[in-house]
Design a protein around this motif. Structure first.
Motif: not given
Length: 140
Positions: A60-83
């Protein structure tokens, strides 16, 4: 000719909103997460490279909606329902839990990581480098 010592062990987890379909699981194989959109760490991160390789192995292919620079940013984008995202358990505890996110451990062998400190020769380290090395070595 290199000297290595264990820095720490970590476990990778899938971070998601509590209402995500995988949130009720106690653990999950990575392949079963691949129908979800992902928030990915920057392209050169070891987690990003490993998850892309695991997706390819699963066919399969990993469906990346957005790349972010750090762990805190991953959490913020997950919180924003980006994936969903993949993080070390400790990073989830530091950033994701406070944001109301949920984490499910991966069952894949590669999700249990040993982080290693490597130096050529401890004796040749500068005083500052030696202090950092000693401090990190004491963190196991």
């Amino acid at each position: 000719g290199l000297h290595s010592v264990l820095y720490r062990q970590d476990k990778l987890v899938v971070v998601m909103l509590p209402e995500h379909t995988l949130a009720s699981r106690e653990s999950v194989p990575f392949a079963q997460t691949l129908d979800s959109d992902y928030v990915g760490l920057h392209a050169a991160s070891s987690i990003n490279m490993r998850t892309h390789a695991a997706a390819r192995q699963a066919g399969k292919v990993l469906r990346i909606r957005i790349h972010v620079p750090g762990f805190d940013a991953v959490c913020r984008m997950v919180q924003a329902n980006m994936g969903i995202g993949i993080l070390p358990q400790r990073a989830y505890e530091l950033f994701g839990r406070a944001l109301g996110l949920h984490a499910v451990p991966l069952t894949d062998e590669w999700s249990d990581r040993a982080l290693i400190l490597v130096v050529r020769d401890e004796a040749s380290l500068s005083p500052v480098s030696r202090m950092l090395f000693e401090h990190l070595r004491g963190q196991v």
